[in-house]
Structure formats: structure tokens, C-alpha cells
Design a protein around this motif. Structure first.
Motif, short mmCIF file in Angstrom:
data_model
loop_
_atom_site.label_atom_id
_atom_site.label_comp_id
_atom_site.label_asym_id
_atom_site.label_seq_id
_atom_site.Cartn_x
_atom_site.Cartn_y
_atom_site.Cartn_z
N ILE A 197 -5.87 -1.82 -8.95
CA ILE A 197 -5.53 -3.19 -8.54
C ILE A 197 -6.61 -4.16 -9.02
N THR A 198 -6.17 -5.23 -9.66
CA THR A 198 -7.06 -6.30 -10.08
C THR A 198 -6.52 -7.61 -9.52
N GLY A 199 -7.36 -8.63 -9.53
CA GLY A 199 -6.92 -9.92 -9.01
C GLY A 199 -7.52 -11.06 -9.78
N LYS A 200 -6.79 -12.16 -9.82
CA LYS A 200 -7.27 -13.36 -10.50
C LYS A 200 -6.72 -14.59 -9.78
N GLY A 201 -7.55 -15.62 -9.68
CA GLY A 201 -7.12 -16.88 -9.09
C GLY A 201 -6.59 -17.83 -10.15
N ARG B 157 -11.13 -16.50 -4.22
CA ARG B 157 -11.43 -15.85 -2.93
C ARG B 157 -10.18 -15.20 -2.35
N ARG B 158 -9.04 -15.85 -2.51
CA ARG B 158 -7.77 -15.27 -2.02
C ARG B 158 -7.43 -13.99 -2.79
N ALA B 159 -7.63 -14.01 -4.10
CA ALA B 159 -7.38 -12.81 -4.91
C ALA B 159 -8.29 -11.67 -4.44
N LYS B 160 -9.57 -11.98 -4.25
CA LYS B 160 -10.54 -10.96 -3.83
C LYS B 160 -10.19 -10.39 -2.46
N GLU C 12 0.70 -13.29 -5.33
CA GLU C 12 1.86 -12.60 -5.87
C GLU C 12 1.38 -11.31 -6.53
N PHE C 13 2.29 -10.38 -6.76
CA PHE C 13 1.93 -9.08 -7.29
C PHE C 13 2.77 -8.77 -8.53
N LEU C 14 2.06 -8.40 -9.59
CA LEU C 14 2.73 -8.00 -10.83
C LEU C 14 2.43 -6.53 -11.07
N ILE C 15 3.48 -5.78 -11.44
CA ILE C 15 3.27 -4.39 -11.81
C ILE C 15 2.80 -4.38 -13.26
N VAL C 16 1.60 -3.87 -13.48
CA VAL C 16 1.01 -3.82 -14.83
C VAL C 16 1.40 -2.51 -15.52
N LYS C 17 1.49 -1.44 -14.71
CA LYS C 17 1.81 -0.12 -15.26
C LYS C 17 2.58 0.66 -14.22
N VAL D 45 0.84 -1.20 0.00
CA VAL D 45 0.00 0.00 0.00
C VAL D 45 0.88 1.25 0.00
N GLN D 46 1.94 1.25 0.80
CA GLN D 46 2.83 2.41 0.86
C GLN D 46 3.52 2.65 -0.48
N VAL D 47 3.95 1.57 -1.14
CA VAL D 47 4.57 1.69 -2.47
C VAL D 47 3.57 2.30 -3.45
N LEU D 48 2.32 1.82 -3.41
CA LEU D 48 1.30 2.35 -4.31
C LEU D 48 1.00 3.82 -4.01
N LYS D 49 0.99 4.20 -2.74
CA LYS D 49 0.76 5.61 -2.39
C LYS D 49 1.91 6.49 -2.86
N ASN D 50 3.12 5.94 -2.86
CA ASN D 50 4.30 6.70 -3.30
C ASN D 50 4.44 6.74 -4.82
N ASN D 51 3.73 5.89 -5.53
CA ASN D 51 3.80 5.80 -6.99
C ASN D 51 2.38 5.85 -7.53
N GLU D 52 1.85 7.06 -7.69
CA GLU D 52 0.42 7.24 -7.95
C GLU D 52 -0.06 6.68 -9.29
N ASN D 53 0.85 6.40 -10.22
CA ASN D 53 0.43 5.85 -11.52
C ASN D 53 0.58 4.34 -11.59
N MET D 54 1.14 3.73 -10.56
CA MET D 54 1.37 2.29 -10.58
C MET D 54 0.05 1.53 -10.49
N VAL D 55 -0.08 0.52 -11.34
CA VAL D 55 -1.24 -0.37 -11.33
C VAL D 55 -0.69 -1.79 -11.14
N ILE D 56 -1.33 -2.57 -10.28
CA ILE D 56 -0.83 -3.93 -10.03
C ILE D 56 -1.94 -4.96 -10.23
N MET D 57 -1.49 -6.19 -10.45
CA MET D 57 -2.38 -7.34 -10.57
C MET D 57 -1.98 -8.36 -9.52
N VAL D 58 -2.97 -8.89 -8.83
CA VAL D 58 -2.75 -9.94 -7.83
C VAL D 58 -2.99 -11.28 -8.51
#
Length: 109
Positions: free
Chosen positions: A73-77, A54-57, A103-108, A22-35
Motif C-alpha cells: 500500500i502506498t499513498g499520495k496527497g 497527512r490524510r494519505a499517510k 480513494e483506493f486504486l488497485i495497482v496490481k 483490509v479484509q479484501v487485501l487479506k483475501n487477495n495476497e498479491n493485491m497492491v493498492i494506492m491511496v
């Protein structure tokens, strides 16, 4: 982050790690991630896909609850389809635990 067997709730250890994200995302306002959420190989494929969803959600909801916009942030099982440790039927409890994860992937950036 890792999950307990047959559960999708965020543990105290998971929350600690997600707070860093969350702190990384707050410090990088354009970052988008996928779970990407995963299970160990116990249980049926269908059950594990549902559990990983359910874990992704729950992972996504936790991050959103800390003030991150849901558009970032998006998520997929993925069930048991992408094990971190491919130990087949001879997994130790530690190996199973490593496979039960988000796991977390940086999408943008």
C-alpha cells in the motif's frame, strides 16, 4: 472514506470502511493498492497539499496497523486538484465533505 474539515484522523465511519479494505487485501495476497487523498477547495493550495498528504499517510498507517505489509500500500496527497464534485466557490457543506476523501486504486491484482 471521508474526512472531517481540516483533519486527517480516521473517523469511526472511515475505520469501518477501511476494515473492509483490509479484509479484501487479506483475501487477495498479491493485491497492491494506492491511496489517493484529497481536500475540499477551502484553504491555500500549499496547505491543502500538506493536509492531503497527512490524510494519505493516516489512511496507509491504519491499513498497515491491521496487518497488511507496507509493500502492498502506498499513498499520495492530491490537495484540491481532483475534486469529486467541481462546485467552485458555491459548494454546499455536503459537497465539501465528498471532496475530503481518500480513494483506493488497485495497482496490481
Amino acid at each position: 472514506i471521508e474526512f472531517e474539515f481540516n483533519k486527517s484522523n480516521i473517523t469511526a465511519e472511515g475505520a469501518f470502511e477501511l476494515d473492509k479494505l483490509v479484509q479484501v487485501l487479506k483475501n487477495n495476497e498479491n493485491m497492491v493498492i494506492m491511496v489517493k487523498a484529497h481536500t475540499d477547495n477551502r484553504g491555500s493550495d500549499t496547505y491543502n497539499m500538506n493536509l492531503s498528504d497527512r490524510r494519505a499517510k493516516s489512511t496507509v498507517q491504519y491499513v498497515i496497523s491491521k496487518g497488511i505489509d507496507k509493500s502492498r500500500i502506498t499513498g499520495k496527497g492530491y490537495g484540491e486538484s481532483e475534486p469529486k464534485i467541481d462546485c467552485k466557490e458555491a459548494c454546499t457543506e455536503e459537497e465539501h465533505a465528498e471532496n475530503r476523501r481518500s480513494e483506493f486504486l488497485i495497482v496490481k491484482k
